[in-house]
Design a protein around this motif. Structure first.
Motif, PDB file in Angstrom:
ATOM      1  N   GLU A   6     -24.868  36.629   0.936  1.00 30.07           N
ATOM      2  CA  GLU A   6     -25.140  37.096   2.289  1.00 30.07           C
ATOM      3  C   GLU A   6     -26.359  36.371   2.842  1.00 30.07           C
ATOM      4  OE1 GLU A   6     -24.876  41.422   3.444  1.00 30.07           O
ATOM      5  OE2 GLU A   6     -27.033  41.116   3.683  1.00 30.07           O
ATOM      6  N   ALA A   7     -26.290  36.032   4.126  1.00 30.23           N
ATOM      7  CA  ALA A   7     -27.416  35.358   4.786  1.00 30.23           C
ATOM      8  C   ALA A   7     -27.449  35.752   6.251  1.00 30.23           C
ATOM      9  CB  ALA A   7     -27.272  33.846   4.667  1.00 30.23           C
ATOM     10  N   THR A   8     -28.644  35.730   6.833  1.00 27.92           N
ATOM     11  CA  THR A   8     -28.786  35.918   8.268  1.00 27.92           C
ATOM     12  C   THR A   8     -29.144  34.563   8.862  1.00 27.92           C
ATOM     13  OG1 THR A   8     -29.480  38.210   8.014  1.00 27.92           O
ATOM     14  CG2 THR A   8     -30.039  37.132  10.100  1.00 27.92           C
ATOM     15  N   ILE A   9     -28.394  34.176   9.892  1.00 23.65           N
ATOM     16  CA  ILE A   9     -28.610  32.908  10.571  1.00 23.65           C
ATOM     17  C   ILE A   9     -29.183  33.238  11.948  1.00 23.65           C
ATOM     18  CG2 ILE A   9     -27.589  30.721  11.247  1.00 23.65           C
ATOM     19  CD1 ILE A   9     -27.091  31.569   8.244  1.00 23.65           C
ATOM     20  N   THR A  10     -30.360  32.690  12.240  1.00 20.29           N
ATOM     21  CA  THR A  10     -31.025  32.992  13.510  1.00 20.29           C
ATOM     22  C   THR A  10     -31.134  31.723  14.355  1.00 20.29           C
ATOM     23  OG1 THR A  10     -32.307  34.712  12.398  1.00 20.29           O
ATOM     24  CG2 THR A  10     -33.098  33.992  14.553  1.00 20.29           C
ATOM     25  N   THR A  11     -30.694  31.846  15.614  1.00 16.13           N
ATOM     26  CA  THR A  11     -30.827  30.759  16.580  1.00 16.13           C
ATOM     27  C   THR A  11     -31.706  31.281  17.714  1.00 16.13           C
ATOM     28  OG1 THR A  11     -28.979  31.369  18.041  1.00 16.13           O
ATOM     29  CG2 THR A  11     -28.432  30.082  16.065  1.00 16.13           C
ATOM     30  N   GLU A  12     -31.933  30.458  18.728  1.00 15.16           N
ATOM     31  CA  GLU A  12     -32.732  30.948  19.846  1.00 15.16           C
ATOM     32  C   GLU A  12     -31.978  32.002  20.647  1.00 15.16           C
ATOM     33  OE1 GLU A  12     -33.393  28.247  23.254  1.00 15.16           O
ATOM     34  OE2 GLU A  12     -32.219  26.783  22.127  1.00 15.16           O
ATOM     35  N   PHE A  13     -30.653  32.112  20.444  1.00 14.18           N
ATOM     36  CA  PHE A  13     -29.832  33.046  21.215  1.00 14.18           C
ATOM     37  C   PHE A  13     -29.353  34.269  20.450  1.00 14.18           C
ATOM     38  CE2 PHE A  13     -28.884  28.670  22.692  1.00 14.18           C
ATOM     39  CZ  PHE A  13     -29.507  28.743  23.933  1.00 14.18           C
ATOM     40  N   GLU A  14     -29.288  34.177  19.129  1.00  7.58           N
ATOM     41  CA  GLU A  14     -28.676  35.263  18.361  1.00  7.58           C
ATOM     42  C   GLU A  14     -29.128  35.243  16.903  1.00  7.58           C
ATOM     43  OE1 GLU A  14     -24.373  34.679  18.077  1.00  7.58           O
ATOM     44  OE2 GLU A  14     -24.668  32.529  17.848  1.00  7.58           O
ATOM     45  N   ALA A  15     -28.890  36.361  16.241  1.00  7.73           N
ATOM     46  CA  ALA A  15     -29.085  36.451  14.788  1.00  7.73           C
ATOM     47  C   ALA A  15     -27.827  37.128  14.253  1.00  7.73           C
ATOM     48  CB  ALA A  15     -30.318  37.262  14.452  1.00  7.73           C
ATOM     49  N   ILE A  16     -27.132  36.446  13.356  1.00  9.47           N
ATOM     50  CA  ILE A  16     -25.929  37.037  12.784  1.00  9.47           C
ATOM     51  C   ILE A  16     -26.027  37.035  11.265  1.00  9.47           C
ATOM     52  CG2 ILE A  16     -24.463  36.340  14.725  1.00  9.47           C
ATOM     53  CD1 ILE A  16     -23.231  34.301  12.669  1.00  9.47           C
ATOM     54  N   THR A  17     -25.421  38.045  10.667  1.00  6.81           N
ATOM     55  CA  THR A  17     -25.390  38.122   9.210  1.00  6.81           C
ATOM     56  C   THR A  17     -23.986  37.754   8.761  1.00  6.81           C
ATOM     57  OG1 THR A  17     -27.126  39.774   9.158  1.00  6.81           O
ATOM     58  CG2 THR A  17     -25.722  39.628   7.215  1.00  6.81           C
ATOM     59  N   ILE A  18     -23.926  36.796   7.851  1.00  5.88           N
ATOM     60  CA  ILE A  18     -22.638  36.367   7.301  1.00  5.88           C
ATOM     61  C   ILE A  18     -22.572  36.772   5.838  1.00  5.88           C
ATOM     62  CG2 ILE A  18     -22.360  34.485   8.961  1.00  5.88           C
ATOM     63  CD1 ILE A  18     -23.322  32.535   6.780  1.00  5.88           C
ATOM     64  N   ARG A  19     -21.355  37.067   5.385  1.00  6.78           N
ATOM     65  CA  ARG A  19     -21.183  37.509   3.990  1.00  6.78           C
ATOM     66  C   ARG A  19     -19.806  37.085   3.495  1.00  6.78           C
ATOM     67  NH1 ARG A  19     -21.841  42.033   7.172  1.00  6.78           N
ATOM     68  NH2 ARG A  19     -23.896  42.361   6.255  1.00  6.78           N
ATOM     69  N   HIS A  39     -30.260  36.170   1.734  1.00  9.10           N
ATOM     70  CA  HIS A  39     -30.704  37.410   1.076  1.00  9.10           C
ATOM     71  C   HIS A  39     -30.141  37.545  -0.330  1.00  9.10           C
ATOM     72  CE1 HIS A  39     -31.663  38.353   5.197  1.00  9.10           C
ATOM     73  NE2 HIS A  39     -30.398  38.368   5.523  1.00  9.10           N
ATOM     74  N   ASP A  40     -28.931  37.017  -0.505  1.00  8.28           N
ATOM     75  CA  ASP A  40     -28.221  37.142  -1.777  1.00  8.28           C
ATOM     76  C   ASP A  40     -27.535  35.791  -1.990  1.00  8.28           C
ATOM     77  OD1 ASP A  40     -27.066  38.276  -4.014  1.00  8.28           O
ATOM     78  OD2 ASP A  40     -25.428  39.202  -2.910  1.00  8.28           O
ATOM     79  N   ALA A  41     -27.815  35.133  -3.111  1.00  4.16           N
ATOM     80  CA  ALA A  41     -27.320  33.764  -3.374  1.00  4.16           C
ATOM     81  C   ALA A  41     -25.947  33.543  -2.756  1.00  4.16           C
ATOM     82  CB  ALA A  41     -27.294  33.496  -4.861  1.00  4.16           C
TER      83      ALA A  41
END
Length: 88
Positions: free
Chosen positions: A47-60, A78-80
């Motif tokens: 799992e990771a959170t990807i942050t841009t100037e427009f949004e923050a999304i969590t992918i898993r 957050h998690d390998a």
């Protein structure tokens, strides 16, 4: 410039050959990233959170993600994470 997140069936992923794509893995970390090509990827673990100037999304695991060419972002793993990826 938005990140797109989809969920596909196992059958759809097989049809697209996703499991034949190269694999990328990374332990927990936080780093800046720039996409000089559009990347398609399928997350198989983690799992990771990807942050841009427009949004923050969590992918898993289970997410099919498209990162557009020219995207600047910060990866916060957050998690390998493990993913199959391909460039357009």
């Amino acid at each position: 410039m938005k990140i797109s997140v989809d969920q596909y069936s196992e059958e759809e992923l097989q049809e697209e050959g996703v499991f034949e794509w190269p694999v990328w893995e990374h332990e927990e970390a936080k780093f800046d990233w720039y996409y000089d090509q559009t990347e398609l990827c399928y997350i198989t673990e983690g799992e990771a959170t990807i942050t841009t100037e427009f949004e923050a999304i969590t992918i898993r695991a289970g997410y099919f993600v498209t990162f557009p060419k020219g995207l600047e972002c910060v990866w916060d793993i957050h998690d390998a994470i493990k993913k199959h990826y391909s460039f357009e």
